[in-house]
Motif scaffolding. Structure first.
Motif, PDB file in Angstrom:
ATOM      1  N   ALA A   1       0.802  -1.125  -0.032  1.00 52.18           N
ATOM      2  CA  ALA A   1      -0.242   0.251   0.022  1.00 52.18           C
ATOM      3  C   ALA A   1       0.663   1.455   0.283  1.00 52.18           C
ATOM      4  CB  ALA A   1      -0.655  -0.278   1.043  1.00 52.18           C
ATOM      5  N   ASN A   2       2.622   1.191   0.331  1.00 49.70           N
ATOM      6  CA  ASN A   2       2.683   2.232   0.095  1.00 49.70           C
ATOM      7  C   ASN A   2       3.132   2.829  -1.095  1.00 49.70           C
ATOM      8  OD1 ASN A   2       2.344   2.348   3.603  1.00 49.70           O
ATOM      9  ND2 ASN A   2       4.374   0.839   4.327  1.00 49.70           N
ATOM     10  N   ALA A   3       3.462   1.493  -2.012  1.00 49.63           N
ATOM     11  CA  ALA A   3       4.349   2.106  -2.754  1.00 49.63           C
ATOM     12  C   ALA A   3       3.050   2.957  -4.138  1.00 49.63           C
ATOM     13  CB  ALA A   3       4.446   0.593  -3.747  1.00 49.63           C
ATOM     14  N   ASN A   4       4.104   3.692  -5.102  1.00 46.50           N
ATOM     15  CA  ASN A   4       3.281   3.411  -6.085  1.00 46.50           C
ATOM     16  C   ASN A   4       3.806   4.348  -7.412  1.00 46.50           C
ATOM     17  OD1 ASN A   4       1.560   4.339  -7.118  1.00 46.50           O
ATOM     18  ND2 ASN A   4       0.838   6.813  -6.020  1.00 46.50           N
TER      19      ASN A   4
ATOM     20  N   THR B   1       3.483   4.019 -10.815  1.00 40.04           N
ATOM     21  CA  THR B   1       3.085   4.306 -11.481  1.00 40.04           C
ATOM     22  C   THR B   1       2.420   5.716 -11.416  1.00 40.04           C
ATOM     23  OG1 THR B   1       1.143   2.894 -11.797  1.00 40.04           O
ATOM     24  CG2 THR B   1       3.026   1.938 -12.859  1.00 40.04           C
ATOM     25  N   GLY B   2       1.717   6.402 -10.155  1.00 40.25           N
ATOM     26  CA  GLY B   2       0.980   6.974  -9.686  1.00 40.25           C
ATOM     27  C   GLY B   2      -0.043   6.142  -9.912  1.00 40.25           C
ATOM     28  N   MET B   3      -0.469   5.138  -9.598  1.00 45.44           N
ATOM     29  CA  MET B   3      -1.670   4.460 -10.139  1.00 45.44           C
ATOM     30  C   MET B   3      -1.852   3.424  -8.522  1.00 45.44           C
ATOM     31  SD  MET B   3      -3.517   5.596 -12.547  1.00 45.44           S
ATOM     32  CE  MET B   3      -4.100   4.821 -13.418  1.00 45.44           C
ATOM     33  N   GLY B   4      -0.814   3.611  -7.768  1.00 46.54           N
ATOM     34  CA  GLY B   4      -0.703   2.070  -6.657  1.00 46.54           C
ATOM     35  C   GLY B   4       0.156   1.264  -6.987  1.00 46.54           C
ATOM     36  N   SER B   5       0.261   0.935  -8.148  1.00 45.58           N
ATOM     37  CA  SER B   5       0.752  -0.092  -8.238  1.00 45.58           C
ATOM     38  C   SER B   5       2.702  -0.279  -7.959  1.00 45.58           C
ATOM     39  CB  SER B   5       1.095  -0.647  -9.728  1.00 45.58           C
ATOM     40  OG  SER B   5       1.655   0.068 -10.969  1.00 45.58           O
ATOM     41  N   SER B   6       2.826  -1.191  -7.735  1.00 46.59           N
ATOM     42  CA  SER B   6       4.819  -1.887  -7.529  1.00 46.59           C
ATOM     43  C   SER B   6       5.437  -2.875  -7.822  1.00 46.59           C
ATOM     44  CB  SER B   6       4.495  -1.038  -5.925  1.00 46.59           C
ATOM     45  OG  SER B   6       3.854  -2.543  -5.498  1.00 46.59           O
ATOM     46  N   TYR B   7       6.589  -3.081  -7.997  1.00 40.70           N
ATOM     47  CA  TYR B   7       7.599  -4.313  -8.802  1.00 40.70           C
ATOM     48  C   TYR B   7       7.111  -5.102  -7.126  1.00 40.70           C
ATOM     49  CZ  TYR B   7       8.542  -2.305 -13.141  1.00 40.70           C
ATOM     50  OH  TYR B   7       7.979  -2.102 -14.123  1.00 40.70           O
ATOM     51  N   PRO B   8       6.740  -6.317  -7.143  1.00 44.50           N
ATOM     52  CA  PRO B   8       6.537  -6.952  -5.607  1.00 44.50           C
ATOM     53  C   PRO B   8       8.854  -7.963  -5.649  1.00 44.50           C
ATOM     54  CG  PRO B   8       5.301  -8.177  -7.144  1.00 44.50           C
ATOM     55  CD  PRO B   8       5.959  -7.478  -8.020  1.00 44.50           C
ATOM     56  N   ILE B   9       8.539  -6.983  -4.533  1.00 43.12           N
ATOM     57  CA  ILE B   9      10.499  -7.276  -3.998  1.00 43.12           C
ATOM     58  C   ILE B   9      10.553  -9.388  -4.024  1.00 43.12           C
ATOM     59  CG2 ILE B   9       9.479  -8.008  -1.698  1.00 43.12           C
ATOM     60  CD1 ILE B   9      12.833  -6.215  -1.261  1.00 43.12           C
ATOM     61  N   GLU B  10       9.369  -9.760  -3.497  1.00 40.60           N
ATOM     62  CA  GLU B  10      10.018 -11.273  -3.757  1.00 40.60           C
ATOM     63  C   GLU B  10       9.731 -12.546  -5.138  1.00 40.60           C
ATOM     64  OE1 GLU B  10       7.258  -9.663  -0.260  1.00 40.60           O
ATOM     65  OE2 GLU B  10       6.693  -9.546  -2.254  1.00 40.60           O
ATOM     66  N   GLN B  11       8.939 -11.231  -5.764  1.00 45.94           N
ATOM     67  CA  GLN B  11       9.382 -12.016  -7.297  1.00 45.94           C
ATOM     68  C   GLN B  11      10.524 -11.208  -7.759  1.00 45.94           C
ATOM     69  OE1 GLN B  11       6.662 -11.093 -10.109  1.00 45.94           O
ATOM     70  NE2 GLN B  11       4.665 -11.893  -8.523  1.00 45.94           N
ATOM     71  N   ILE B  12      10.900  -9.884  -7.882  1.00 41.24           N
ATOM     72  CA  ILE B  12      12.431  -9.779  -7.550  1.00 41.24           C
ATOM     73  C   ILE B  12      13.440 -10.464  -7.782  1.00 41.24           C
ATOM     74  CG2 ILE B  12      13.964  -7.599  -7.940  1.00 41.24           C
ATOM     75  CD1 ILE B  12      11.675  -5.543  -7.783  1.00 41.24           C
ATOM     76  N   VAL B  13      13.424 -10.932  -6.074  1.00 37.41           N
ATOM     77  CA  VAL B  13      14.951 -11.710  -5.267  1.00 37.41           C
ATOM     78  C   VAL B  13      14.921 -13.358  -6.178  1.00 37.41           C
ATOM     79  CG1 VAL B  13      15.410 -12.988  -3.151  1.00 37.41           C
ATOM     80  CG2 VAL B  13      14.362 -10.756  -4.051  1.00 37.41           C
ATOM     81  N   SER B  14      13.017 -13.882  -5.978  1.00 38.79           N
ATOM     82  CA  SER B  14      13.483 -14.761  -6.779  1.00 38.79           C
ATOM     83  C   SER B  14      14.252 -14.679  -8.054  1.00 38.79           C
ATOM     84  CB  SER B  14      12.081 -15.379  -7.620  1.00 38.79           C
ATOM     85  OG  SER B  14      11.507 -14.461  -7.991  1.00 38.79           O
ATOM     86  N   CYS B  15      14.498 -13.370  -8.717  1.00 36.83           N
ATOM     87  CA  CYS B  15      14.964 -13.756 -10.367  1.00 36.83           C
ATOM     88  C   CYS B  15      16.172 -13.233 -10.748  1.00 36.83           C
ATOM     89  CB  CYS B  15      13.628 -12.926 -11.450  1.00 36.83           C
ATOM     90  SG  CYS B  15      12.333 -13.564 -11.288  1.00 36.83           S
ATOM     91  N   LEU B  16      16.760 -12.547  -9.367  1.00 33.28           N
ATOM     92  CA  LEU B  16      18.286 -12.211  -9.665  1.00 33.28           C
ATOM     93  C   LEU B  16      19.167 -12.559 -10.253  1.00 33.28           C
ATOM     94  CD1 LEU B  16      18.029 -10.045  -6.035  1.00 33.28           C
ATOM     95  CD2 LEU B  16      17.872  -8.501  -8.717  1.00 33.28           C
ATOM     96  N   ASP B  17      19.224 -13.484 -10.166  1.00 31.68           N
ATOM     97  CA  ASP B  17      20.270 -14.658 -10.621  1.00 31.68           C
ATOM     98  C   ASP B  17      20.241 -15.591 -11.742  1.00 31.68           C
ATOM     99  OD1 ASP B  17      18.117 -16.504  -9.726  1.00 31.68           O
ATOM    100  OD2 ASP B  17      19.342 -18.321  -9.561  1.00 31.68           O
ATOM    101  N   LYS B  18      18.717 -15.291 -12.181  1.00 27.62           N
ATOM    102  CA  LYS B  18      18.373 -15.178 -13.690  1.00 27.62           C
ATOM    103  C   LYS B  18      19.194 -14.103 -14.957  1.00 27.62           C
ATOM    104  CE  LYS B  18      14.777 -18.837 -12.513  1.00 27.62           C
ATOM    105  NZ  LYS B  18      14.058 -18.432 -10.886  1.00 27.62           N
ATOM    106  N   LEU B  19      19.066 -12.858 -14.714  1.00 23.44           N
ATOM    107  CA  LEU B  19      19.027 -11.485 -15.234  1.00 23.44           C
ATOM    108  C   LEU B  19      20.237 -11.756 -15.751  1.00 23.44           C
ATOM    109  CD1 LEU B  19      17.984  -9.231 -12.685  1.00 23.44           C
ATOM    110  CD2 LEU B  19      17.306 -10.550 -14.504  1.00 23.44           C
ATOM    111  N   GLU B  20      20.640 -11.589 -17.112  1.00 17.07           N
ATOM    112  CA  GLU B  20      21.591 -11.164 -17.982  1.00 17.07           C
ATOM    113  C   GLU B  20      21.811 -10.432 -18.606  1.00 17.07           C
ATOM    114  OE1 GLU B  20      21.835 -15.125 -20.554  1.00 17.07           O
ATOM    115  OE2 GLU B  20      21.258 -16.236 -19.357  1.00 17.07           O
ATOM    116  N   ILE B  21      22.173  -9.317 -17.776  1.00 16.44           N
ATOM    117  CA  ILE B  21      22.184  -8.094 -18.307  1.00 16.44           C
ATOM    118  C   ILE B  21      23.192  -7.545 -17.888  1.00 16.44           C
ATOM    119  CG2 ILE B  21      21.489  -6.017 -17.815  1.00 16.44           C
ATOM    120  CD1 ILE B  21      19.558  -6.911 -16.255  1.00 16.44           C
TER     121      ILE B  21
END
Length: 84
Positions: free
Chosen positions: A23-26, A28-48
């Motif tokens: 509820a604290n994140a925003n 896009t200005g519409m109240g959406s956010s990126y879920p930290i739980e999903q980011i953490v689970s994908c970090l080792d798969k990033l090839e950037i």
């Protein structure tokens, strides 16, 4: 070769949240956010090739920036590209 620039002073938006702080994140200005739980689970798969930092702490005020007529100062030099 990349030169990293600390952009923390330009952060003005909260776009990453946990299930408890959604509820604290925003991102896009519409109240959406990126879920930290999903980011953490994908970090080792990033090839950037471009280095970046993701701040993942429920206690922070801002974790990214939204351009809004501000200027970003980078070290003097010649650049072919700048990635934000």
């Amino acid at each position: 070769m990349f030169k990293c620039v600390n952009l923390l002073n330009y952060f003005n938006n909260l776009g990453i949240s946990s299930n408890q702080t959604r509820a604290n994140a925003n991102f896009t200005g519409m109240g959406s956010s990126y879920p930290i739980e999903q980011i953490v689970s994908c970090l080792d798969k990033l090839e950037i090739e471009i280095p970046f930092i993701i701040q993942m702490d429920d206690g922070i005020i801002y974790d990214n920036f939204e351009f809004n007529n501000q200027s970003v100062i980078v070290p003097e030099g010649r650049y072919r590209r700048i990635h934000f």
